[in-house]
Every structure is written in structure tokens, then in C-alpha cells.
Design a protein around this motif. Structure first.
Motif, PDB file in Angstrom:
ATOM      1  N   GLU A 103       0.886  -1.277   0.025  1.00 40.94           N
ATOM      2  CA  GLU A 103       0.061  -0.023  -0.034  1.00 40.94           C
ATOM      3  C   GLU A 103       0.855   1.305   0.044  1.00 40.94           C
ATOM      4  N   ARG A 104       2.123   1.414   0.551  1.00 43.70           N
ATOM      5  CA  ARG A 104       2.810   2.442   0.770  1.00 43.70           C
ATOM      6  C   ARG A 104       4.253   2.086   0.841  1.00 43.70           C
ATOM      7  N   MET A 105       5.134   3.066   0.385  1.00 48.96           N
ATOM      8  CA  MET A 105       6.471   2.800   0.360  1.00 48.96           C
ATOM      9  C   MET A 105       6.996   4.152   0.747  1.00 48.96           C
ATOM     10  N   ILE A 106       7.735   4.204   2.147  1.00 42.05           N
ATOM     11  CA  ILE A 106       8.115   5.456   2.621  1.00 42.05           C
ATOM     12  C   ILE A 106       9.527   5.657   2.595  1.00 42.05           C
ATOM     13  N   VAL A 107      10.004   6.613   1.771  1.00 40.39           N
ATOM     14  CA  VAL A 107      11.359   6.872   1.680  1.00 40.39           C
ATOM     15  C   VAL A 107      11.770   8.041   2.509  1.00 40.39           C
ATOM     16  N   GLU A 108      12.654   7.619   3.406  1.00 35.55           N
ATOM     17  CA  GLU A 108      13.264   8.582   4.343  1.00 35.55           C
ATOM     18  C   GLU A 108      14.607   9.222   3.744  1.00 35.55           C
ATOM     19  N   LEU A 109      14.899  10.218   3.197  1.00 35.57           N
ATOM     20  CA  LEU A 109      16.410  10.645   2.818  1.00 35.57           C
ATOM     21  C   LEU A 109      16.997  10.896   3.990  1.00 35.57           C
ATOM     22  N   ARG A 120      22.035  14.471  -0.795  1.00 34.43           N
ATOM     23  CA  ARG A 120      20.743  14.594  -0.426  1.00 34.43           C
ATOM     24  C   ARG A 120      19.932  14.629  -2.014  1.00 34.43           C
ATOM     25  N   GLU A 121      20.615  15.650  -2.759  1.00 37.46           N
ATOM     26  CA  GLU A 121      20.033  15.660  -4.243  1.00 37.46           C
ATOM     27  C   GLU A 121      20.143  14.242  -5.065  1.00 37.46           C
ATOM     28  N   CYS A 122      21.187  13.673  -4.790  1.00 37.03           N
ATOM     29  CA  CYS A 122      21.399  12.560  -5.511  1.00 37.03           C
ATOM     30  C   CYS A 122      20.228  11.496  -4.848  1.00 37.03           C
ATOM     31  N   ALA A 123      19.931  11.385  -3.501  1.00 38.42           N
ATOM     32  CA  ALA A 123      19.020  10.717  -3.146  1.00 38.42           C
ATOM     33  C   ALA A 123      17.473  10.965  -3.595  1.00 38.42           C
ATOM     34  N   LYS A 128      12.967   9.565  -7.533  1.00 37.55           N
ATOM     35  CA  LYS A 128      12.215  10.050  -8.680  1.00 37.55           C
ATOM     36  C   LYS A 128      12.067   8.685  -9.530  1.00 37.55           C
ATOM     37  N   MET A 129      13.377   7.990  -9.579  1.00 40.48           N
ATOM     38  CA  MET A 129      13.416   6.924 -10.582  1.00 40.48           C
ATOM     39  C   MET A 129      12.503   6.047 -10.064  1.00 40.48           C
ATOM     40  N   LEU A 130      12.152   5.680  -8.709  1.00 37.78           N
ATOM     41  CA  LEU A 130      11.418   4.558  -8.274  1.00 37.78           C
ATOM     42  C   LEU A 130       9.838   4.738  -8.689  1.00 37.78           C
TER      43      LEU A 130
END
Length: 143
Positions: A103-109, A120-123, A128-130
Motif C-alpha cells: 500500500e505504501r513505500m516510505i522513503v526517508e532521505l 541528499r540531491e542524489c537521493a 524519482k526513479m522509483l
């Protein structure tokens, strides 16, 4: 860890939530085996939190694709400290492709106090690729 079986040597059918701290090091080994074995050992897992702890910057450039191994119960995946290195991206893509009820993928940078703005910009770019791999009905949350 010599073997993934040293990490989870048994089956845990009642386990619903699991947090794993992963040291991303210079070996650039794939993390797919870790997650595949965890999914097999915890067939009713609902929430998986992966905390990436960076030891060395990744040198590997390519993202490998692996055979699908569906997981029927995983609903939430949390990727904490996600820098977007290929080993992290292929793991995230694998989870998106195999968690059939996700239901959800949480990406914490990575935190600004710990990492440079360039990291952080690369992350953010990797996150965005995901979006190309997000199945319908799955929310991608970036923090």
C-alpha cells in the motif's frame, strides 16, 4: 554475517513488523538475498523497515534485476537513510515488484545534519526513479 541464514535461521510466521539495520559498504553486494530470505522466513510480515547505514560510498553503477518472488502480506515498506545507491535502488525495485499487496513505500532521505546537500540531491533523484516502478494503488511517500 557469513550467511543470510545466520541472520534469520528459522521461520517466524507470527512476525508482523520487522526493522533491519543494513550497513551499505564498499563490497557493493546485492541486498536482494537478505530481503528474499526475510520474506520467506516471515511469510505474514506486514511492515518492513530497512535502515541504511552508510559505511563507504558505493562504487557499483548498474542495477541488477532478479526473478520475482511474490510476497502476499507486506503492506508497508520503509526505507530510512535512503541515498539511492544501486544496491538500495535494486532492493526497493525488487520490493515494489514482489509485494503484491503493498500500500505504501516510505522513503526517508538522509538527514541534512549528517549528509551534504549533494548526497541528499542524489537521493531525491534516485527516489524519482522509483516512480517508474510504483504499481497502481501504491503510495510513494518521501520525507
Amino acid at each position: 554475517m557469513e550467511s543470510i541464514h545466520d541472520f534469520l535461521p528459522c521461520t517466524l510466521p507470527k512476525l508482523r513488523q520487522l526493522t533491519i539495520e543494513i550497513f551499505v559498504g564498499s563490497s557493493d553486494r546485492s541486498l536482494i538475498g537478505l530481503v528474499s530470505h526475510t520474506m520467506n522466513a516471515c511469510p505474514y510480515l506486514h511492515k518492513l523497515t530497512l535502515k541504511f547505514l552508510l559505511v563507504h560510498f558505493s562504487r557499483r553503477k548498474e542495477i541488477y534485476r532478479y526473478e520475482k518472488r511474490p510476497h502476499q502480506h507486506l503492506k508497508v515498506v520503509e526505507l530510512v537513510g535512503f541515498c539511492g545507491f544501486p544496491v538500495e535502488l535494486e532492493l526497493a525495485i525488487n520490493l515494489l515488484e514482489n509485494a503484491t499487496l503493498l500500500e505504501r513505500m516510505i522513503v526517508e532521505l538522509p538527514s541534512a545534519s549528517t549528509w551534504s546537500e549533494r548526497i541528499r540531491e542524489c537521493a531525491r533523484e534516485s527516489t524519482k526513479m522509483l516512480t517508474d516502478y510504483i504499481p497502481p494503488g501504491v503510495d510513494l511517500v518521501t520525507r
